[in-house]
Scaffold this active site. Sequence first.
Site, PDB file in Angstrom:
ATOM      1  CE  LYS A 188      12.195  -0.996  -6.100  1.00 42.81           C
ATOM      2  NZ  LYS A 188      13.113  -1.775  -6.924  1.00 42.81           N
ATOM      3  CD1 TRP A 233      -0.307  -5.299  -4.025  1.00 43.82           C
ATOM      4  CD2 TRP A 233       0.186  -6.303  -1.745  1.00 43.82           C
ATOM      5  NE1 TRP A 233       0.519  -6.629  -4.164  1.00 43.82           N
ATOM      6  CE2 TRP A 233       0.735  -6.981  -2.850  1.00 43.82           C
ATOM      7  CE3 TRP A 233       0.604  -6.305  -0.503  1.00 43.82           C
ATOM      8  CZ2 TRP A 233       1.532  -8.112  -2.462  1.00 43.82           C
ATOM      9  CZ3 TRP A 233       1.374  -7.529  -0.331  1.00 43.82           C
ATOM     10  CH2 TRP A 233       1.891  -8.411  -1.246  1.00 43.82           C
ATOM     11  CG  ASN A 247       1.861   0.561   3.883  1.00 43.73           C
ATOM     12  OD1 ASN A 247       1.428  -0.439   3.758  1.00 43.73           O
ATOM     13  ND2 ASN A 247       2.740   1.253   3.637  1.00 43.73           N
ATOM     14  N   GLY A 248      -0.075  -1.359   6.185  1.00 43.74           N
ATOM     15  CA  GLY A 248       0.268  -2.185   7.129  1.00 43.74           C
ATOM     16  C   GLY A 248      -0.813  -3.224   7.608  1.00 43.74           C
ATOM     17  CD  GLU A 281      18.958 -10.653  -8.959  1.00 40.23           C
ATOM     18  OE1 GLU A 281      18.587 -11.172  -7.699  1.00 40.23           O
ATOM     19  OE2 GLU A 281      18.287  -9.539  -9.290  1.00 40.23           O
ATOM     20  CG  HIS A 327      24.144 -33.751  -6.342  1.00 36.83           C
ATOM     21  ND1 HIS A 327      24.480 -34.936  -6.298  1.00 36.83           N
ATOM     22  CD2 HIS A 327      25.104 -32.981  -6.946  1.00 36.83           C
ATOM     23  CE1 HIS A 327      25.880 -35.090  -6.259  1.00 36.83           C
ATOM     24  NE2 HIS A 327      26.326 -33.868  -6.450  1.00 36.83           N
ATOM     25  NE  ARG A 385       4.416   2.025  -1.464  1.00 31.05           N
ATOM     26  CZ  ARG A 385       5.463   2.127  -0.440  1.00 31.05           C
ATOM     27  NH1 ARG A 385       6.543   2.804  -0.740  1.00 31.05           N
ATOM     28  NH2 ARG A 385       5.172   1.746   0.718  1.00 31.05           N
ATOM     29  CB  CYS A 418      -0.744   0.111   1.312  1.00 30.48           C
ATOM     30  SG  CYS A 418      -1.997  -1.520   1.313  1.00 30.48           S
ATOM     31  CE  LYS A 422      15.335  -9.019 -11.236  1.00 24.65           C
ATOM     32  NZ  LYS A 422      15.885  -8.842  -9.960  1.00 24.65           N
ATOM     33  CD  GLU A 451      11.855  -9.749  -9.667  1.00 26.03           C
ATOM     34  OE1 GLU A 451      11.335  -9.534  -8.457  1.00 26.03           O
ATOM     35  OE2 GLU A 451      12.927  -9.527  -9.778  1.00 26.03           O
TER      36      GLU A 451
HETATM   37  O1  M6R Z   1      14.510  -3.293  -0.451  1.00 25.02           O
HETATM   38  P1  M6R Z   1      15.159  -4.702  -0.291  1.00 25.02           P
HETATM   39  O2  M6R Z   1      16.582  -4.865  -1.166  1.00 25.02           O
HETATM   40  O3  M6R Z   1      15.259  -5.077   1.240  1.00 25.02           O
HETATM   41  O4  M6R Z   1      14.281  -5.527  -0.968  1.00 25.02           O
HETATM   42  C1  M6R Z   1      14.426  -7.006  -0.786  1.00 25.02           C
HETATM   43  C2  M6R Z   1      13.489  -7.861  -1.660  1.00 25.02           C
HETATM   44  O5  M6R Z   1      12.208  -7.587  -1.564  1.00 25.02           O
HETATM   45  C3  M6R Z   1      13.751  -7.353  -3.165  1.00 25.02           C
HETATM   46  O6  M6R Z   1      15.235  -7.570  -3.340  1.00 25.02           O
HETATM   47  C4  M6R Z   1      13.362  -8.312  -4.284  1.00 25.02           C
HETATM   48  O7  M6R Z   1      13.558  -9.472  -4.310  1.00 25.02           O
HETATM   49  C5  M6R Z   1      13.514  -7.430  -5.533  1.00 25.02           C
HETATM   50  N1  M6R Z   1      12.800  -6.494  -5.791  1.00 25.02           N
HETATM   51  C6  M6R Z   1      13.524  -8.554  -6.635  1.00 25.02           C
HETATM   52  O8  M6R Z   1      13.977  -7.990  -7.883  1.00 25.02           O
END
Ligand code: M6R
Length: 614
Positions: free
Chosen positions: A609, A78, A104-105, A487, A510, A27, A2, A491, A494
């Site tokens: 985000k 959200w 928010n929360g 990573e 394995h 976000r 949110c 990418k 996601e």
């Molecule tokens: O703000 P942060 O780096 O603590 O966020 C951690 C993860 O939520 C963040 O790295 C997330 O995995 C990425 N946005 C993915 O691309």
Amino acid sequence: MCGIVGYIGERSASPLLLECLKRLEYRGYDSSGVALAIAPGNIEVTRAQGKLSSLETKIESLNGYAAAARAGIGHTRWATHGKPTELNAHPHRSHDGKIVVVHNGIFENYAELKAELADAGLQLQSDTDTECFPVLLSHLMQGGLGFTDAFRAAVARMRGIYAIACMHADDPDRVLLARSGPPLVIGAGDGEYLFASDLMPLLSHTRNIIFLDDGDLAEVTRQGVRVFNLEGEPLERPAQHIGWDAVAAELGTFDHYMQKEIFEQPEAVARALAGRLPGDGGRLTLGLPFSEEELAGLEKVRILACGTSWHAGLVGKYLIEELAQIPVEVDYASEYRYRAALPEKNTLAIAITQSGETADTLAALKQAKRRGARTLAICNVQGSQATRQAEASLLTEAGPEIGVASTKAFTTQLAVLTLLAIELADNKQTLDGQLRQELVSALRELPARLESLRLIETQMKELARELHGASNALYLGRGQLYPVALEGALKLKEISYIHAEGYPAGEMKHGPIALIDENLPVVALMPSDSHRERTLSNLQEAAARDGKLVAFVTRGDRSLDSIAYRVVEMPEVHPCLAPIFYSIPLQLFAYHVARLRGCDVDRPRNLAKSVTVE
Ligand code: M6R
């Protein structure tokens, strides 16, 4: 996650609130709303399901009626409790219609409060946890408390995490805020104040920012901001000047923020290194507050992070262990915070976080401190909770990252981790002078050399065109490129929703080898480093099972030409910097696959985000 925005001043509030909400779109949200103080006694609430354009249309249909408002609050929701419907969208009103709230929360005790309010004859209309707040507040006011005192009393009843903004129809020149967990920042302009869940919406209006701390409450009027605690005692929260240029957050000629941010990496990495590299043979300038003895006496480094930042932490482990010879443990913050509380003697705990607001990372950092570790935050957001919670910070200087998928935040984290590894090695005197000199020179040349990777986009676009129909993908790497494989897989999954897994190349046999057939792209990272021979045999095994091998190799390496589906030649790079170089084509590949699949690249489904809830 949110997003909250708000305004009080002399300008028309509704276009400003919409502009600010648009800047929070990244976000993630599924409904939105605004409350506008049209006249004393009259707060107009407009809410809409879906995109902000629906809210905009609804506000337009008020035919200028809304334009008179000089104060208001807004929200992108959200969904957590209750479906993403208009009824559940914020702002929520009290039963008497006087109080409006955005939140928010999560209020963890909302069920208990809901029952208590029902006993008092007050029924809630929505399925949300939020609505109990304005109803409780109004109930407290009916018991004789003024707006601000009732707000304090209501906040004191809330359990869980929250950022709240609240207005009263009979007192429209005042907005009350509270924060415990999710961030809330106030921008101080000339006779006006804006506030939001992060800096992004505020930067084009003011750079003077007041950061609320956990446990802070604030009263915002046109005359100023008063911050106090739950007991009503005043708190000092002076405004800080923020250097980021709002222009850096504009899309410019790019189609998506992710694309823009991938291409910004040479400059972003240059900023991460600027002023920190040594002159001839000298020490780095990191400004860490720890003494040389403390650093030399370190017996362990504990890295705490989530998601992409956790992958950066894994690269950090390879770098620090290799250069400084200090054992490094890398933990998912969400796991560490609940593990046995063993003492962290002579330990440096490093929280890596782009946003500096990730709830799990902040909680893990707190735990590490409690267990006796010294603490450092590697973070992109100056003034964020992580930078204020840790004893020391190293800013990554990536600039605003709007795309939900981290790109430049990751590579700048890697650049800063490399600097830190050298600094720790210098204190331990573990790094051979010649090797140190080579690495420092390679770092100096890094931003310029990253420029050359712009050319690789055409190849990644073509590869994406060929492979975007895949249902699964396997990413392989060894050593410091194993986290890059993780990573790369993250990418892809996601933003394109293709299932992808990252594995150490040596682990393939394995288990994951069972997945390999002619439909499975196997994306392999095989620079000419000390792991090359071993990776090569693993890739031969993958090719022998008809996997569609896409191999990233050092320019001139022809060993996979006859068995790979595609070979992508990469520049020759220092092994410590290979993770930065090899990340970029994988980001571009994921980006183009997602585009071809018609995905919302900057706002992937279900993702936020900044994850400010547990
Ligand atoms: O703000 P942060 O780096 O603590 O966020 C951690 C993860 O939520 C963040 O790295 C997330 O995995 C990425 N946005 C993915 O691309």
